[in-house]
Enzyme design. Structure first.
Site, short mmCIF file in Angstrom:
data_model
loop_
_atom_site.label_atom_id
_atom_site.label_comp_id
_atom_site.label_asym_id
_atom_site.label_seq_id
_atom_site.Cartn_x
_atom_site.Cartn_y
_atom_site.Cartn_z
CG MET A 24 -2.00 -1.08 1.17
SD MET A 24 -3.08 -1.09 2.63
CE MET A 24 -2.02 -1.93 3.82
CB ALA A 25 1.16 4.04 -2.42
CB CYS A 110 -2.36 0.70 -8.94
SG CYS A 110 -2.58 2.34 -8.23
CE LYS A 150 -3.04 -7.01 -3.92
NZ LYS A 150 -3.89 -5.87 -4.30
#
Length: 406
Positions: A24-25, A110, A150
């Site tokens: 997670m950024a 994303c 992913k």
């Protein structure tokens, strides 16, 4: 109730129990991974936040800090984002040749506009040939390092890509696939489609499939494995402000009883506010130490900052975004929440927390959804992106972001 016990194999690495921290950024940096790993007893796989391949190849200073791993992190896992096969190949070879990590994960999930408008993230698998080229370069450049990916179900319900992408991944030597059971258009809204995870598992039986989406408790994780047949779970938003969730996940997969009972005999841990406050201060402390080691504090000193104090301050400031997640459901007034969210020193943070009723038990309902929940968004794509699922034209150099995140 049966408990899944099969370990997850990612190349030479065994992940037991099969629990993975989702990249997670701005969240899954080294300090947060340290917290989660401590609660898990060192079990599971903890992936770095998303790193752009162009920034890595150009040795961007911020990016080089983001790929720093604690000495206790084994295996070291990096997630890469890229849209240009050549740049992805260079980044992967750099990681392999310089021994920067033990595992490489590729981001094709994303959904944020700054990524999809350039053809990256969850938009990219629609271009089947481009996806294949990127995977081929990555696997070829990785040498003995395992490469995983992913992804999401697709762009929207009319443009699903996950089954084709899964087959391409198998053919190109990808070691495992994680599927978030939502489309890009859904962002984080609605309900994750666990049936899609089951379909992907049936479609690519040759390699492990991990499920992601709506895992808010250890019971959810076990249920996902039972209902979909997936080989492991990837946990993202469920651990925001709750790194101790990994203690429960490990206990559940090992057939032990977590700290508190609940549905299916498993429920997330229920610390008091005092315990939560202690974790908050530790999290902020770790962030400050990490930033200081990365050189941010030294630069601040040159600019008139104060060495260790500058690192501490920046760590507490970076921690601010976590405050609401940690305090979700607790009786904390709006003014105090605002005050805690603008602290800039550990002393300030600790003092504010100590004014609360720290004997409060874990609040009812605090185990549920957290983080972003918006859905039904129009996916921003490059012009003409949907005309041909095989034509790679239109993906230019500017599609490779020069900063990490997203």
């Amino acid at each position: 109730m049966s408990t899944p016990t099969s370990p997850l194999r990612i190349g030479p690495h065994t992940v037991q129990p099969p629990v993975v921290l989702a990249p997670m950024a701005g969240i899954t940096n080294a300090p947060f991974r340290t917290l989660c790993r401590e609660f898990s007893g060192g079990k599971g796989l903890f992936v770095s936040e998303m790193i752009t391949t162009r920034a890595l190849v150009e040795r961007n200073e911020k990016t080089m800090q983001l790929i720093h791993f604690d000495a206790t992190e084994k295996p070291r896992s990096i997630q890469l984002y890229g849209v240009d096969p050549a740049t992805v190949g260079k980044a992967v070879r750099m990681i392999a040749e310089e021994d920067l990590a033990d595992h490489i994960d590729l981001n094709f999930g994303c959904p944020v506009p700054k990524v999809t408008r350039k053809g990256g993230g969850s938009a990219l698998p629609y271009k089947r040939n481009l996806l294949r080229a990127i995977l081929r370069e990555a696997v070829s450049g990785a040498g003995d390092l395992p490469v995983t990916m992913k992804m999401r179900k697709g762009i929207d319900d009319d443009h699903l890509t996950y089954l084709d992408a899964g087959r391409i991944a198998v053919e190109e030597g990808v070691t495992s696939i994680a599927l978030h059971g939502r489309t890009a258009a859904q962002h984080y809204g609605g309900t994750a489609d666990w049936d899609a995870i089951a379909r992907l598992k049936e479609h690519v039986p040759e390699i492990p499939v991990l499920g992601n989406g709506d895992i808010w408790s250890a019971g959810d994780a076990l249920r996902m494995v039972r209902e979909t047949g997936c080989d492991g779970v990837v946990v993202g938003r469920g651990c925001l402000g709750r790194p101790w969730l990994f203690a429960d996940l490990v206990a559940a997969f090992e057939g032990r009883t977590p700290r508190a009972g609940g549905p299916d005999g498993h429920h997330s841990a229920r610390p008091t506010l005092r315990e939560v406050a202690d974790v908050m201060v530790r999290h902020a402390t770790l962030l400050g130490e990490w930033i200081e080691r990365g050189g941010a504090a030294r630069r601040a000193t040159v600019e008139g900052g104060g060495g260790r104090r500058a690192g501490e301050s920046r760590g507490v400031i970076d921690f601010r975004k976590h405050v609401a997640w940690y305090l979700k459901g607790f009786a904390v007034g709006s003014e105090m929440r605002k005050r805690l969210a603008i602290t800039s020193s550990l002393q300030e943070l600790r003092a504010g927390l100590d004014e609360l009723d720290l004997d409060q038990p874990w609040p009812a309902g605090a185990d549920g959804p957290r983080g972003r929940t918006s859905g039904n968004n129009r996916v921003v794509l490059p012009d003409g992106w949907l005309r041909d699922p095989y034509d790679c034209a239109g993906v230019g150099e500017d599609a490779e972001l020069d900063t990490s995140g997203g």
